[in-house]
Scaffold this active site. Sequence first.
Site, short mmCIF file in Angstrom:
data_model
loop_
_atom_site.label_atom_id
_atom_site.label_comp_id
_atom_site.label_asym_id
_atom_site.label_seq_id
_atom_site.Cartn_x
_atom_site.Cartn_y
_atom_site.Cartn_z
N GLY A 12 0.84 -1.20 0.00
CA GLY A 12 0.00 0.00 0.00
C GLY A 12 0.87 1.24 0.00
N ASN A 62 -1.70 -7.74 -5.56
CA ASN A 62 -2.79 -7.73 -4.60
C ASN A 62 -2.32 -8.54 -3.40
OD1 ASN A 62 -5.11 -8.08 -3.13
ND2 ASN A 62 -6.39 -8.57 -4.91
N VAL A 63 -2.29 -7.93 -2.23
CA VAL A 63 -1.75 -8.64 -1.05
C VAL A 63 -2.55 -9.90 -0.70
CG1 VAL A 63 -0.61 -6.64 -0.01
CG2 VAL A 63 -3.01 -7.14 0.58
N ASN A 89 0.87 -2.62 5.23
CA ASN A 89 0.12 -1.38 5.35
C ASN A 89 -1.06 -1.28 4.38
OD1 ASN A 89 0.07 1.72 5.95
ND2 ASN A 89 0.33 1.58 3.73
N TYR A 154 -13.94 -3.59 9.66
CA TYR A 154 -12.63 -2.94 9.68
C TYR A 154 -12.01 -3.03 11.07
CZ TYR A 154 -9.23 0.92 9.13
OH TYR A 154 -8.09 1.68 9.07
N ALA A 155 -12.81 -2.73 12.09
CA ALA A 155 -12.31 -2.80 13.47
C ALA A 155 -11.90 -4.23 13.82
CB ALA A 155 -13.38 -2.31 14.44
N ALA A 157 -10.87 -6.53 11.69
CA ALA A 157 -9.64 -6.83 10.95
C ALA A 157 -8.43 -6.20 11.65
CB ALA A 157 -9.76 -6.29 9.52
N LYS A 158 -8.58 -4.96 12.10
CA LYS A 158 -7.44 -4.28 12.73
C LYS A 158 -7.12 -4.90 14.10
CE LYS A 158 -6.41 -1.28 9.50
NZ LYS A 158 -5.22 -1.53 8.67
N ILE A 187 -6.29 10.13 10.09
CA ILE A 187 -5.18 10.69 9.31
C ILE A 187 -5.69 11.18 7.95
CG2 ILE A 187 -2.85 10.25 8.40
CD1 ILE A 187 -3.09 9.84 11.47
P1 NAD Z 1 -4.70 5.12 1.17
O1 NAD Z 1 -5.96 4.78 0.51
O2 NAD Z 1 -4.07 6.43 0.89
O3 NAD Z 1 -3.59 3.97 0.91
C1 NAD Z 1 -3.90 2.61 0.92
C2 NAD Z 1 -3.15 1.95 -0.23
O4 NAD Z 1 -3.34 0.53 -0.13
C3 NAD Z 1 -3.68 2.37 -1.61
O5 NAD Z 1 -2.61 2.81 -2.44
C4 NAD Z 1 -4.32 1.11 -2.15
O6 NAD Z 1 -4.20 0.96 -3.57
C5 NAD Z 1 -3.52 0.03 -1.43
N1 NAD Z 1 -4.25 -1.24 -1.39
C6 NAD Z 1 -5.54 -1.44 -1.01
N2 NAD Z 1 -5.86 -2.74 -1.11
C7 NAD Z 1 -4.76 -3.37 -1.57
C8 NAD Z 1 -4.46 -4.72 -1.88
N3 NAD Z 1 -5.40 -5.67 -1.77
N4 NAD Z 1 -3.22 -5.04 -2.31
C9 NAD Z 1 -2.27 -4.08 -2.47
N5 NAD Z 1 -2.50 -2.77 -2.19
C10 NAD Z 1 -3.73 -2.43 -1.76
O7 NAD Z 1 -5.01 4.98 2.73
P2 NAD Z 1 -4.11 5.22 4.03
O8 NAD Z 1 -4.94 6.05 4.93
O9 NAD Z 1 -2.73 5.65 3.70
O10 NAD Z 1 -4.11 3.74 4.62
C11 NAD Z 1 -2.93 2.99 4.87
C12 NAD Z 1 -3.19 2.06 6.03
O11 NAD Z 1 -3.44 2.85 7.18
C13 NAD Z 1 -4.41 1.16 5.85
O12 NAD Z 1 -4.13 -0.13 6.35
C14 NAD Z 1 -5.45 1.83 6.73
O13 NAD Z 1 -6.42 0.92 7.19
C15 NAD Z 1 -4.59 2.36 7.84
N6 NAD Z 1 -5.19 3.44 8.64
C16 NAD Z 1 -5.55 4.61 8.06
C17 NAD Z 1 -6.12 5.60 8.85
C18 NAD Z 1 -6.55 6.94 8.30
O14 NAD Z 1 -7.22 7.69 9.02
N7 NAD Z 1 -6.19 7.29 7.05
C19 NAD Z 1 -6.29 5.39 10.22
C20 NAD Z 1 -5.90 4.18 10.77
C21 NAD Z 1 -5.33 3.20 9.97
#
Ligand code: NAD
Length: 246
Positions: A12, A62-63, A89, A154-155, A157-158, A187
């Site tokens: 990601g 794809n992860v 991530n 989502y919760a 999974a996390k 974020i």
């Molecule tokens: P984002 O959408 O900017 O980035 C996520 C990236 O993951 C994207 O580029 C997407 O293409 C990629 N992705 C999604 N599914 C995928 C898959 N199956 N295989 C490969 N790549 C894949 O979002 P972000 O906010 O930067 O999120 C990054 C991580 O942080 C995530 O795990 C998210 O759950 C976590 N997170 C985000 C927040 C927030 O508020 N933004 C808060 C807590 C946790």
Amino acid sequence: MTLQGRVALITGGGSGIGRSSALRLARAGSDVAVLDLNLDGAKQTAAQVSTLGRRSVALEANVVNSVEVRAAAARVEQELGPVDILMNNAGLAWLVSFPDMTEEEWDRLLSVHVKGAFNCTKAVVDGMIARRWGRIINTASIAGLGGMGRSVAYATAKAGLIGFTKGLARELAPYGVTVNAVAPGFIDTPMTDTWPPELRAQRVASIPVGRVGLPEDIAEAVAYLASEEASYMTGQVVSPNGGSYM
Ligand code: NAD
């Protein structure tokens, strides 16, 4: 704090927190492989890593797909060398009330976050064990600590990812491999851009430090957890969240 000579793989990494972490690790001296479903995003991050003078490779995978993940990990090893630092991530989220949630939505959220981390870790962990050094950093969320309405899958999974972090940390500690989670609060990334503006504003207003979190706030924690200096930190959940969850 230096990561000179290290190779990191960030899933990601084509956006948001993953991109910011890629650039932060590169600034600390690490080469960085950027894996994403979105190859254009991964390429943009890789190009930015290169401008910082570090080697990089962009990978489309794809992860959830273990074949794609293994092929991507093999390419990283071939082009940059063995992976020392893995950041699990890749993720996605959307708001849906539990009564409206479908079985497909449930499966997708659990598989991207939990099975994705399993696949990517399996692809690199043997090498870390053999070399007696590794850093695995999983992006969890405060949703996995405190729960979150309209985000039950989502919760779940996390929270699963936090269990994965702790179990694996115990198992890998004797080999010099640490496993930690970062649990961001709210974020500002493309993921949260999709929230309705009034809900976003409400959420930000509730953050004790008085501002939305930035991807860079998470990247700093990631750089520390990836460092040599963090060798005594394992099985921990580090939560940069502006005080949203204590
Ligand atoms: P984002 O959408 O900017 O980035 C996520 C990236 O993951 C994207 O580029 C997407 O293409 C990629 N992705 C999604 N599914 C995928 C898959 N199956 N295989 C490969 N790549 C894949 O979002 P972000 O906010 O930067 O999120 C990054 C991580 O942080 C995530 O795990 C998210 O759950 C976590 N997170 C985000 C927040 C927030 O508020 N933004 C808060 C807590 C946790």
